[in-house]
Design an enzyme around this catalytic site. Structure first.
Site, mmCIF file in Angstrom:
data_model
loop_
_atom_site.group_PDB
_atom_site.id
_atom_site.type_symbol
_atom_site.label_atom_id
_atom_site.label_comp_id
_atom_site.label_asym_id
_atom_site.label_seq_id
_atom_site.Cartn_x
_atom_site.Cartn_y
_atom_site.Cartn_z
ATOM 1 N N ASP A 136 1.080 -1.024 -0.078
ATOM 2 C CA ASP A 136 0.034 -0.019 -0.098
ATOM 3 C C ASP A 136 0.904 1.173 0.055
ATOM 4 O O ASP A 136 2.262 1.018 0.371
ATOM 5 C CB ASP A 136 -0.750 -0.141 1.373
ATOM 6 C CG ASP A 136 -1.556 1.226 1.536
ATOM 7 O OD1 ASP A 136 -1.612 1.691 2.743
ATOM 8 O OD2 ASP A 136 -2.310 1.766 0.626
ATOM 9 N N ASP A 151 0.072 5.200 0.748
ATOM 10 C CA ASP A 151 -0.202 5.955 2.055
ATOM 11 C C ASP A 151 -0.055 5.302 3.269
ATOM 12 O O ASP A 151 -0.710 4.559 3.356
ATOM 13 C CB ASP A 151 -1.184 6.983 1.820
ATOM 14 C CG ASP A 151 -1.099 7.719 0.420
ATOM 15 O OD1 ASP A 151 -2.536 8.079 -0.338
ATOM 16 O OD2 ASP A 151 -0.094 8.107 0.030
HETATM 17 O O1 LIG Z 1 -3.345 4.103 1.493
HETATM 18 P P1 LIG Z 1 -3.471 4.007 0.388
HETATM 19 O O2 LIG Z 1 -4.519 3.325 -0.338
HETATM 20 O O3 LIG Z 1 -2.252 4.245 -0.486
HETATM 21 O O4 LIG Z 1 -4.270 5.816 -0.039
HETATM 22 C C1 LIG Z 1 -5.220 6.453 0.851
HETATM 23 C C2 LIG Z 1 -5.532 7.626 0.194
HETATM 24 O O5 LIG Z 1 -6.124 7.515 -0.956
HETATM 25 C C3 LIG Z 1 -6.539 8.269 1.221
HETATM 26 O O6 LIG Z 1 -7.561 7.340 1.453
HETATM 27 C C4 LIG Z 1 -8.744 8.277 2.027
HETATM 28 O O7 LIG Z 1 -9.784 7.243 2.209
HETATM 29 P P2 LIG Z 1 -11.110 7.180 1.307
HETATM 30 O O8 LIG Z 1 -10.459 6.918 -0.144
HETATM 31 O O9 LIG Z 1 -11.567 8.694 1.253
HETATM 32 O O10 LIG Z 1 -12.006 6.112 1.678
HETATM 33 C C5 LIG Z 1 -8.321 8.639 3.358
HETATM 34 O O11 LIG Z 1 -7.906 7.330 4.497
HETATM 35 C C6 LIG Z 1 -7.049 9.642 3.326
HETATM 36 O O12 LIG Z 1 -6.579 9.741 4.585
HETATM 37 C C7 LIG Z 1 -6.075 8.780 2.662
HETATM 38 O O13 LIG Z 1 -4.796 9.828 2.345
HETATM 39 MG MG LIG Z 2 -2.713 3.203 3.503
#
Ligand SMILES: O=P(O)(O)OC[C@@H](O)[C@H]1O[C@@H](OP(=O)(O)O)[C@@H](O)[C@@H](O)[C@@H]1O
Ligand SMILES: [Mg+2]
Ligand SMILES: [Zn+2]
Length: 179
Positions: free
Chosen positions: A9, A11
């Site tokens: 993953d 972020d």
């Molecule tokens: O962890 P990965 O998959 O690499 O990316 C997560 C991000 O796309 C964002 O995903 C969002 O969730 P929602 O997509 O809004 O449910 C939130 O959790 C944000 O804080 C986060 O930065």
């Molecule tokens: Mg993540």
């Protein structure tokens, strides 16, 4: 010989995450030791791929060019350490679009496996959110939780049976390279 494939993953695992999303290259800041960990894994013969939800695209917080610039930066930093990053797959869709790629759906993991023509069984997928772990479980991969990003909060939830837990990506690299 089967490819040594590790899927990450993004972020909260490679870079700091934010509840306000990572909206620019300037906001994309590697977590301590993560670049070195990816480079060391790569130099030890591991193929490191990435599967990341990027609903910020659908939400209009940043565009594809910005997302690609973040990934170019990641590749540049790992290359400076003598390593390389494999396939990066992202889901640009919003939660309500019903796509097949947004985690916890396993579509991105399947895309990566098809790209490298390897089975997903027991391939480690490292994430900080429950959706990452559920995506892994859905395709019989090995769910691996890191305590960085949202990981500590995720640790308090009901995790898929067999989930492995590590402090961070550096600890995972040490485990995979030295065992
Ligand atoms: O962890 P990965 O998959 O690499 O990316 C997560 C991000 O796309 C964002 O995903 C969002 O969730 P929602 O997509 O809004 O449910 C939130 O959790 C944000 O804080 C986060 O930065
Ligand atoms: Mg993540
Ligand atoms: Zn999608």
């Amino acid at each position: 010989m089967l490819l040594k494939l590790l899927i990450l993953d993004r972020d909260g695992v490679i870079n700091y995450d934010s509840d306000a999303y990572i909206k620019s290259v300037e906001e994309w800041i590697p977590l301590p030791g993560s670049i070195e960990a990816i480079a060391q894994l790569s130099k030890a013969g591991w193929t490191v791929a990435i599967a990341t939800n990027q609903s910020g695209i659908a939400r209009g917080y940043y565009d594809l060019a910005t997302l690609e610039a973040m990934h170019a930066r990641l590749r540049e930093l790992v290359a400076e350490q003598g390593g390389e990053v494999g396939l990066i797959v992202y889901c640009p869709h919003g939660p309500d679009e019903g796509c097949d790629c947004r985690k916890p759906k396993p579509g991105m993991l399947k895309t990566i496996a098809e790209h490298y023509a390897v089975p997903l069984t027991r391939v480690w997928f490292v994430g900080d959110s429950l959706g990452d772990l559920e995506a892994a479980k859905a395709v019989d991969s090995q769910p691996v939780l890191v305590k960085t990003g949202k990981g500590e909060k995720t640790q308090g939830k009901t995790l898929p049976v067999g989930t492995l837990i590590f402090d961070d990506l550096a600890a995972i690299a040490a485990e995979l390279i030295h065992n």
